[in-house]
Design a protein around this motif. Structure first.
Motif, short mmCIF file in Angstrom:
data_model
loop_
_atom_site.label_atom_id
_atom_site.label_comp_id
_atom_site.label_asym_id
_atom_site.label_seq_id
_atom_site.Cartn_x
_atom_site.Cartn_y
_atom_site.Cartn_z
N THR A 144 0.83 -1.21 0.00
CA THR A 144 0.00 0.00 0.00
C THR A 144 0.86 1.25 0.00
N GLY A 145 0.60 2.11 -0.99
CA GLY A 145 1.32 3.38 -1.05
C GLY A 145 2.67 3.33 -1.72
N SER A 146 3.12 2.15 -2.14
CA SER A 146 4.45 2.05 -2.75
C SER A 146 4.45 2.66 -4.15
N THR A 147 5.59 3.21 -4.54
CA THR A 147 5.75 3.83 -5.86
C THR A 147 7.00 3.29 -6.51
N GLU A 148 7.17 3.61 -7.80
CA GLU A 148 8.42 3.25 -8.48
C GLU A 148 9.53 4.14 -7.96
N GLN A 149 10.46 3.56 -7.26
CA GLN A 149 11.53 4.34 -6.64
C GLN A 149 12.84 3.57 -6.71
N ALA A 150 13.85 4.18 -7.33
CA ALA A 150 15.17 3.54 -7.39
C ALA A 150 15.81 3.56 -6.00
N GLY A 151 16.51 2.47 -5.67
CA GLY A 151 17.24 2.42 -4.41
C GLY A 151 18.64 2.99 -4.56
N LEU A 152 19.36 3.06 -3.46
CA LEU A 152 20.70 3.65 -3.48
C LEU A 152 21.69 2.81 -4.28
N LEU A 153 21.52 1.49 -4.27
CA LEU A 153 22.43 0.64 -5.06
C LEU A 153 22.27 0.95 -6.55
N GLU A 154 21.05 1.17 -6.95
CA GLU A 154 20.78 1.51 -8.36
C GLU A 154 21.22 2.94 -8.66
N ALA A 155 20.96 3.87 -7.72
CA ALA A 155 21.31 5.27 -7.93
C ALA A 155 22.82 5.48 -7.96
N ALA A 156 23.57 4.61 -7.27
CA ALA A 156 25.02 4.75 -7.21
C ALA A 156 25.73 4.00 -8.33
N ASN A 157 24.97 3.53 -9.31
CA ASN A 157 25.56 2.75 -10.40
C ASN A 157 26.76 3.47 -11.01
N HIS A 158 27.86 2.73 -11.18
CA HIS A 158 29.15 3.22 -11.70
C HIS A 158 29.92 4.07 -10.68
N GLY A 159 29.29 4.32 -9.53
CA GLY A 159 29.96 5.12 -8.51
C GLY A 159 30.28 4.30 -7.27
N THR A 160 30.18 4.96 -6.11
CA THR A 160 30.55 4.34 -4.83
C THR A 160 29.40 4.46 -3.86
N LEU A 161 29.11 3.37 -3.15
CA LEU A 161 28.13 3.37 -2.08
C LEU A 161 28.85 3.12 -0.76
N PHE A 162 28.66 4.01 0.19
CA PHE A 162 29.30 3.88 1.50
C PHE A 162 28.26 3.43 2.52
N ILE A 210 18.05 -5.55 -12.36
CA ILE A 210 18.72 -4.38 -12.94
C ILE A 210 20.22 -4.53 -12.73
N PRO A 211 21.02 -4.60 -13.78
CA PRO A 211 22.48 -4.73 -13.62
C PRO A 211 23.06 -3.48 -12.96
N ILE A 212 23.99 -3.68 -12.06
CA ILE A 212 24.64 -2.55 -11.40
C ILE A 212 26.15 -2.78 -11.35
N ASP A 213 26.88 -1.69 -11.34
CA ASP A 213 28.33 -1.71 -11.19
C ASP A 213 28.66 -0.70 -10.10
N VAL A 214 28.73 -1.17 -8.87
CA VAL A 214 28.90 -0.29 -7.72
C VAL A 214 30.08 -0.76 -6.89
N ARG A 215 30.91 0.19 -6.52
CA ARG A 215 31.97 -0.13 -5.55
C ARG A 215 31.41 0.15 -4.16
N VAL A 216 31.53 -0.81 -3.27
CA VAL A 216 31.01 -0.66 -1.92
C VAL A 216 32.15 -0.45 -0.93
N ILE A 217 32.09 0.66 -0.24
CA ILE A 217 32.97 0.91 0.89
C ILE A 217 32.10 0.81 2.13
#
Length: 571
Positions: free
Chosen positions: A313-331, A364-371
Motif C-alpha cells: 500500500t502506497g508504494s511507488t516506483e523508486q530507485a534504491g541507493l544501489l541503483e542510484a550509485a551505479n558506476h559510482g561508490t556506495l558507503f 537491474i544490472p549494477i556496477d557499484v563499488r562498496v565501501i
C-alpha cells in the motif's frame, strides 16, 4: 497556586464593588483598567465578553476561564488565566488513534479519550469521570491491566484481555499500563493504552505510508547529495599510524575492490571513505552514503533496493541507493548494525551484480563499488555471529584501520590548530593564548568520542572563552568531572631518568615507544593478542608497531629489539 487570579465583587445590581488580583496575575493594562471599574455594571465593562455557560471570558483580547459564585446580597466573579497547555494536551490525547484511559490511585476514571469511548461504545456526552473501573467494565480485578499497575506500582506491557463494557460491547485488546507518581513518590494514578485489531490495522497502514514517504525523500536527498566534500588532504595528523592508514587507503583507492574501514565512532571513517572515492577512477561518478544504524531495517531495505509500484500500500516506483550509485561508490556506514537477513540480501546483490526492487521481478544490472565501515572489530563480530563471513570476505578485500585519537595523541596539536583556524570567526574574538593547564587536560583525556568529541569540546570552549584565551573554565562541566574522576598517572620525573636530549624530541619519543612495546610484549609472554589488549590497541596496530620497530615475535627468550644495544632513553 491560588484558586483564582482575579476576583470581581458585584453588588445586587451587578455593579462592580471591588477588584482584587493575586500576585503576578494580569500585569499591565488590565490592572490599570480595573481601577476605573468600580460602580460600572458588569454588562457595560468595555471589551468584556463574559459567557458563564461556557465558563469563558475575553477581556481586552485576552482569554480567561471564569465562574460565578453567589454571595448575597451580591456575587463573585472568579477569573483565572486560560490553561493553554492543558487544552493542547487534551486535543493531542483526543486525536490519538489508540484508546487512552486515565485513572486515579483508587482506580476511578479521570479521562477517556475519543478513541477509547468509540471502542467501548460510550457516548461523548456521557459523564464517566469519577466512576469506578469495575462499575464500567466486567473484568477480573486480579487480571485487570489498570488495577495490576496500581497494585504492583510497576508497568504492565502487552497484556491480552477479553472483556465486556457496561454497554455490552465485546472487546479483545492488547493493553499497556503505567503507574504515575507524584514528586514525593506517592501514587498519583495510572495511564492505560488499549489497541484492538482495527486500531492495529489502521496504525500499520499509516506507518507503512509514512515509511514510504520517508524512503522516497531520504533516497532522493541522499542521491542528490552525491558529491564528496572531503579528500585525503582533509585528514589532519602526521602520526605514523594515521599516515600508514592514509597511504594504504590511497593505494587501494586505485584498485577496483571493496574496502572495509574499521574505526571507533567519531574517528573519521567517512573522511576516509570520501577520500578513497575522490582518489579513485570513479571520482566523477556518484558517492552515496547511508548510516545503517540510523534507520529501521525495513526502511534500509527500501532505501538500498528501491520499491516497485504496487509492492504494498502506497508504494511507488523508486530507485534504491544501489541503483542510484551505479558506476559510482556506495558507503555503508556501520554495516555491522544490519541484521543477518539483511546481510544475506546484500550479499546476493554484490555477488550477482544485479538488484531487484522490492515487489518487482525485473533484475537491474549494477556496477557499484562498496565501501563499508565497522565501529567494532569485524573478526570478533564474525565470531559472535553478528557478521556473515561470506559478506565480510565480499566487503573486506582490504581492511583500513583508522586509529582512535588516544593512539595518535601526537596529532592533538595539529587538530586543535586546524579547528581554531577554521573557526576563528566563530568565537567572540580570535584565540591568541591557550594555557598550559588547558593543554594538559586535553592530553590527559582518553577521548572515547575521538576527533568528533575533541571538536565538540573545542566548539564549546570557543563559545565560552574570554579575551581570546582558552583556559580550564572554558571546558564543559562533564569534561572536568571526568578528569577529576580519573586516577592520577605517576610518571618518572626527569631526575629519575637519564636522557640524551641531543637526540631531539621525535627520536626520544620513538625510543620510549619502543621500550614500552618491548616491555609489554615480554610482560604478556610474547603473546601479540594479549599485548594489544594490555595496550588498548588493536592486534593489527600492534603488528604494525612490531614491524616498524623490528620486534622479533618468535620466542620469549629470543625477543630482540635493534635499539637494545644502544638504549639511551632509560638507564
Amino acid at each position: 497556586m491560588p484558586f483564582y487570579g482575579m476576583m470581581i465583587r458585584l453588588n445586587g445590581k451587578n455593579e462592580v464593588q471591588k477588584v482584587l488580583f493575586s500576585s503576578g496575575f494580569a500585569e499591565g493594562m488590565l490592572r490599570k483598567t480595573a481601577g476605573s471599574l468600580v460602580g460600572v455594571p458588569v454588562g457595560k465593562i468595555p471589551h468584556f465578553q463574559l459567557d458563564l455557560e461556557k465558563g469563558t471570558l475575553v477581556w481586552e483580547g485576552c482569554h480567561f476561564s471564569c465562574c460565578r459564585i453567589e454571595d448575597p446580597p451580591g456575587s463573585l466573579l472568579l477569573i483565572q488565566e486560560e490553561n493553554v497547555c492543558e487544552q493542547l494536551l487534551a486535543e493531542i490525547v483526543n486525536r490519538m488513534t489508540d484508546a487512552l484511559q486515565l485513572y486515579d490511585a483508587g482506580g476511578n476514571i479521570q479521562f477517556f479519550n475519543r478513541a477509547a469511548r468509540r471502542m467501548m461504545g460510550i457516548s461523548l456526552k456521557d459523564e464517566i469521570r469519577g466512576q469506578r473501573l469495575l462499575d464500567v467494565f466486567a473484568v477480573d480485578p486480579q487480571y485487570s491491566t489498570t488495577l495490576t499497575a496500581l497494585a504492583t506500582r510497576k508497568p504492565v506491557a502487552q497484556r491480552y484481555d477479553h472483556y465486556k463494557s457496561t454497554t455490552g460491547k465485546d472487546l479483545m485488546t492488547v493493553n499497556d499500563g503505567w503507574p504515575v507518581f507524584r514528586p514525593d513518590g506517592s501514587l498519583l494514578g495510572a495511564v492505560v493504552r488499549e489497541q484492538d485489531v482495527g486500531m492495529i490495522k489502521k496504525e500499520l497502514a499509516r506507518l507503512q505510508e509514512n515509511q514510504q514517504i520517508l524512503t522516497r525523500h531520504l533516497t532522493r536527498q541522499l542521491s542528490n547529495a552525491s558529491q564528496t566534500r572531503y579528500t585525503f588532504d582533509d585528514i589532519i595528523g602526521s602520526s605514523a599510524l594515521l599516515q600508514a592508514a592514509v597511504q594504504l587507503a590511497k593505494q587501494m583507492a586505485l584498485k577496483e575492490m571493496n574496502i572495509l574501514i574499521q574505526g571507533e565512532t567519531g574517528s573519521g571513517k567517512e573522511l576516509f571513505a570520501q577520500g578513497i572515492h575522490a582518489f579513485s577512477s570513479r571520482k566523477k561518478e556518484k558517492f552515496l552514503a547511508v548510516n545503517c544504524a540510523a534507520f529501521p531495517e525495513s526502511l534500509i531495505e527500501s532505501m538500498l533496493f528501491g520499491t516497485s509500484k504496487g509492492a504494498f500500500t502506497g508504494s511507488t516506483e523508486q530507485a534504491g541507493l544501489l541503483e542510484a550509485a551505479n558506476h559510482g561508490t556506495l558507503f555503508l556506514d556501520e554495516m555491522n548494525s544490519m541484521s543477518l537477513g539483511m546481510q544475506a540480501k546484500l550479499l546476493r546483490v554484490l555477488e550477482e551484480k544485479k538488484v531487484q526492487r522490492i515487489g518487482s521481478t525485473r533484475e537491474i544490472p549494477i556496477d557499484v563499488r562498496v565501501i563499508s565501515s565497522c565501529n567494532e572489530d569485524p573478526f570478533q563480530l564474525m565470531e559472535q555471529g553478528k557478521i556473515r563471513r561470506d559478506l565480510f570476505y565480499r566487503l573486506a578485500s582490504v581492511i583500513i584501520e583508522v586509529p582512535p585519537l588516544r593512539e595518535r595523541m601526537g596529532d592533538l596539536d595539529e587538530l586543535v590548530s586546524w579547528y581554531l583556524q577554521k573557526h576563528k570567526d566563530g568565537g567572540s574574538q580570535p584565540i591568541h593564548t591557550i594555557t598550559p593547564r588547558f593543554w594538559q587536560l586535553l592530553r590527559n583525556h582518553d577521548w572515547p568520542g575521538n576527533v568528533r568529541e575533541l571538536f565538540h569540546i573545542l566548539n564549546y570552549a570557543l563559545s565560552m572563552s574570554q579575551n581570546g584565551i582558552l583556559d580550564t573554565e572554558d571546558f564543559p562541566t562533564y569534561f572536568l568531572r571526568h578528569q577529576q574522576q580519573r586516577p592520577k598517572e605517576i610518571l618518572p620525573t626527569a631526575s629519575e631518568r637519564t636522557v640524551d636530549y641531543g637526540q631531539g624530541l621525535n627520536s626520544l619519543v620513538q625510543e620510549y615507544e619502543k621500550q614500552l612495546l618491548a616491555d609489554a610484549y615480554l610482560h604478556c609472554g610474547c603473546n601479540a593478542t594479549k599485548t594489544a589488549e594490555l595496550l588498548k590497541i588493536s592486534r593489527q596496530n600492534f603488528q604494525y608497531y612490531a614491524r616498524k620497530y623490528h620486534l622479533q615475535m618468535k620466542k620469549k627468550n629470543n625477543l630482540a629489539l635493534n635499539y637494545f644495544s644502544d638504549k639511551k632513553l632509560l638507564s
